[in-house]
Scaffold this active site. Sequence first.
Site, PDB file in Angstrom:
ATOM      1  NE  ARG A 203     -20.646  37.003  61.302  1.00 61.10           N
ATOM      2  CZ  ARG A 203     -19.493  37.543  61.834  1.00 61.10           C
ATOM      3  NH1 ARG A 203     -17.867  38.057  61.299  1.00 61.10           N
ATOM      4  NH2 ARG A 203     -19.296  38.908  62.409  1.00 61.10           N
ATOM      5  CB  CYS A 204     -26.182  31.776  58.200  1.00 56.24           C
ATOM      6  SG  CYS A 204     -26.079  30.150  57.372  1.00 56.24           S
TER       7      CYS A 204
ATOM      8  CD  GLN B  20     -16.470  26.639  64.038  1.00 55.89           C
ATOM      9  OE1 GLN B  20     -16.335  26.790  63.125  1.00 55.89           O
ATOM     10  NE2 GLN B  20     -17.751  27.258  64.422  1.00 55.89           N
TER      11      GLN B  20
ATOM     12  CD  GLU C 131     -23.871  32.244  63.021  1.00 56.97           C
ATOM     13  OE1 GLU C 131     -23.120  31.500  63.162  1.00 56.97           O
ATOM     14  OE2 GLU C 131     -25.140  31.404  62.833  1.00 56.97           O
TER      15      GLU C 131
END
Lengths: 804, 276
Positions: free
Chosen positions: A382-383, A235, A758
């Site tokens: 996902r935050c 990522q 997110e």
Amino acid sequence: MKDELTQDQRSANLKGMGSSRKRVEDVRFTQGKGRYVDDIKLDGMLFGDFVRSPYAHARVTSINTEAAMAIPGVVAVLTAKDLEPLGLHWMPTLAGDKQMVLADGKVLFQGQEVAYVIANDRYAAADGVEAVEVEYEELPVIVNPFEALKSNVVLREDLEGQTEGAHGPRKHHNHIFTWEQGDKEGTEKVLEEADVVAEEMVYYHRTHPCPLETCGCVASMDKVTGKLTLYGTFQAPHAIRTVVSLISGIAEHNIRVVSPDIGGGFGNKVGAYAGYVCSVVASIVTGKPVKWVEDRMENLMTTAFARDYWMQGKIAATKEGKITGLWCHTTADHGGFDACADPTKFPAGFMNICTGSYDIPTAYLAVDGVYTNKAPGGVSYRCSFRVTEAAYFIERMIEVLAIELNMDAAELRRINFIKSDQFPYQSALGWEYDSGDYHRAWDQALNAVGYKELREEQAQRIEDFKAGKTRKLIGIGLTHFTEIVGAGPVKNCDILGLGMFDSCEIRIHPTGSAIARLGTISQGQGHATTFAQIIASEIGLPADDITLEEGDTDTAPYGLGTYGSRSTPVAGAATAMAARKIRAKAQMIAAYLLEVHDDDVEWDVDRFSVKGAPERFKTMKEIAFAAYNQAIPGLEPGLEAVSYYDPPNMTYPFGAYICVMEIDVDTGEHEIRSFYALDDCGTRINPMIIDGQVHGGCTEGYAIAMGQEIAYDEMGNCKSATLMDFFLPTAWETPTYTTDFAVTPSPHHPIGAKGVGESPNVGSVPCFSNAVHDAFRPFGLVQSHMPHDHWRIWKIAKDLGLHS
Amino acid sequence: MIPAGFEYHRPADIASALSLLQTHGDEARVIAGGHSLIPMMKLRMADLSHLIDLQDIDGLKGITIAEDIVSIGAMTTQNELITNDELSRRIPILREAALLIADPQVRYVGTVGGNVANGDPGNDMPGLMQCLGAVYTLEGPDGSRAVAARDFYEAAYFTAREDEEILTQITIPVPSMSGYAYEKQKRKIGDYATAAAAVMVGGGNASVAMTNLSDTPIYSAEASDALAKGDVDGCVAAALDAIDPQEDMRGPIAFKKHVAEVILRRAIAKAQERAA
């Protein structure tokens, strides 16, 4: 020159910002033409596979590789002893700790890497793994962070005697750090003097991002050129390049990191894993490319988990419900090594956003990080960094306070929201919220779902339930969340010393098409679609004529990658800024071509025209050709620009979510009757992609709240290492969502965009959980920990005496 | 998730398959749909050197419907079971249960024979076959024999089938009872049952079996007799007495017993309603 098209038509043809342009990526993804790490096949490629520990805590007394080496096809078996001379048997983590690459004398979690088998085919590698003989001496296992802080058992013997860690003093041999924010004494005083104090332990259980594609890499060392090429599911490819250079000693220009197509990341692919290090070493040693791709069990058991925060909260209010103070003490279970992926100065991420959407004058937060015999990680699933924990905490505490005050939780939220005229708002725990209009969003949401009627229906259902007419209850879950994304300003945000700016380079071709490269990397977010739209709107070339490239460190400008909803706030800003540099040069070229002064032309969708004479213009396409092919006094040929964007502040997207859930009191089953999600992410670049992001994030949130967990038994065995027991919803279980939006642009972002990827995970988890709690509130439930799977809901009902 | 090496065999008739089984003994296993066996091989929990694929053996496929008896070849897929309208008309509980197994992709490949022969207490068909009083045909080196589904299951993955035998056919008497229901609680599509119940009732008869609540499927004669007399509470009490659920990620024992009762009562109510 006459143009038949209206301004609106020309604008629509660009498919710029605001257009629900179809995703350009999907042609290859839907036809099976994506190119993922496991699709990479290089000549002579070898395969790596790990021997992993069956025990959660044990001494490794011997490793015998003889039988493995005898298996046809096995080339080598690496152990910590082999890596030690290179100084690579341990590696630094992103959190300032260090982690064993291969077991160095002991193991600290089940599934820990013990030896790395290299073979000339994947099957031989697996046979080799089975043949490696490892002797273990079991040690006492600790899976509970509170016990860890009391135990005499030393988990990290390598740190024994070290009373100072990367983030300050260590209070105990299993303690990592204490992080404090806000006003401790002031908050305690408010709590003492308050009309009402609600107190609760809120546990956000351990879970896992579980991307469809697991982690993996192909390392290829070219011994002739001395260049290492590392393909991987990264990522943050540029950061990986720098880290590989720092720990391997290979000069950075001799490392090329490539992130090809990535099948979902969700934070799982931010960190550095033993597989990467071993594959690089194996390629250097053998002179051949080495592939390592983990399987699903390895992914769930050993790569970065998420959450596992025990949050003890106290919230103070007047008897009218105005919140006066918030206190939170978090015990954070980090597993065997501290491998959290947070900015360096934030060992608990942005947990200090836990005052949420509310104007809370006084607050205090302390977080204690603790070692246990569980897998390391602690990434943001996902935050943005620990924001989902913070949102869950405050949105549960609001509900608990509503019970204490005997108030409607929607009204309690309303009277405590930060007002739109208070922005920029300084929070008690140190953030400056950029913009928002929470009251508007909240009213829009409550009206959309018919909140009053829902409460009436619920009241009737409770009557029917008590009368024995039904065994189903209705829960109405409310959430108003505030995110903090777009890390971040280099003055306070770095990872391993790498500042968290991002970048974009745009090159316009002579015929008026373009290529743009960014420091980020899409893992499904649709960057190639949306960033082209930003450029299209900024410089007036159609999005369809703009190629986007990311993920190859030899060609893309340096950036810190994609996670924490940072791509649009940071790289998206860089994209707009780079485009504006191009437009500035284009203006000079247009003025020259039109034989007027630079200030006498104005921008008009896709062209510069002479002020007051719109029929005299030069389109961006014409300008591009002239930029390369016409000698223009005082200007270099060419038309390109690069921008490195250091954001002045974070962005603060927010949203109002409402869930209506039916719960079967007898079986613990549930049905999501409706789920309404209003997101305000500032300026909207592609509404269709935003909808997709919201659907995806809400589905992950649904999974987390309603069943997904990484569970351990008391021996430290991972009980949820396959998709049989780790809940990944199918289309069948996935709720139907109703999306809505409001737009409050970010005042400091070039295009006002805030990021959205997110938000739905952050907002939906408390929303689903609050719905479960709300269903049982009339019967006395205050707090029950997630995940709310069937048996845990059954237990709530049983404990409340609803099964008699 | 990489299996160890094995020899792959694909015999064209049952005699060749039996011969391979005899030659290789307990190092060989037959494979039908493979949905249970292949994951076990990938996990290296099933240790075998010879895999005998039955898919080329014609005689193992197909559904034959006679007046009072139905025969299902072991290699018939769940999907074939579901899409056979005549079968569903005669024994509708088969379709109702099969639709609750896994997902369409699995049902296209997964077979009825594999499902009943494997002895996995999580499989749905064994309990259903016990409820229906089905009989399994086992072919071995010494010819064939018939074993009632109610006598077939000994413990988890242990059945009355000998190592050198192959389960080739399932015969089901067309039930006289018109009330039927297969109820299953599961966590998600593809999951095994937290609890499942198969109930047939009508004309003064009843049959009750339960799935994944013990190390074998549970047919209870006592529960069936009680229900035949219309004694629902007695039926439920007897069935709950017969089960022995274990704690797992689906929940603790008390929860499973509770859900078993709820599911059984729902199945009984639905079956009685359909019988009426």
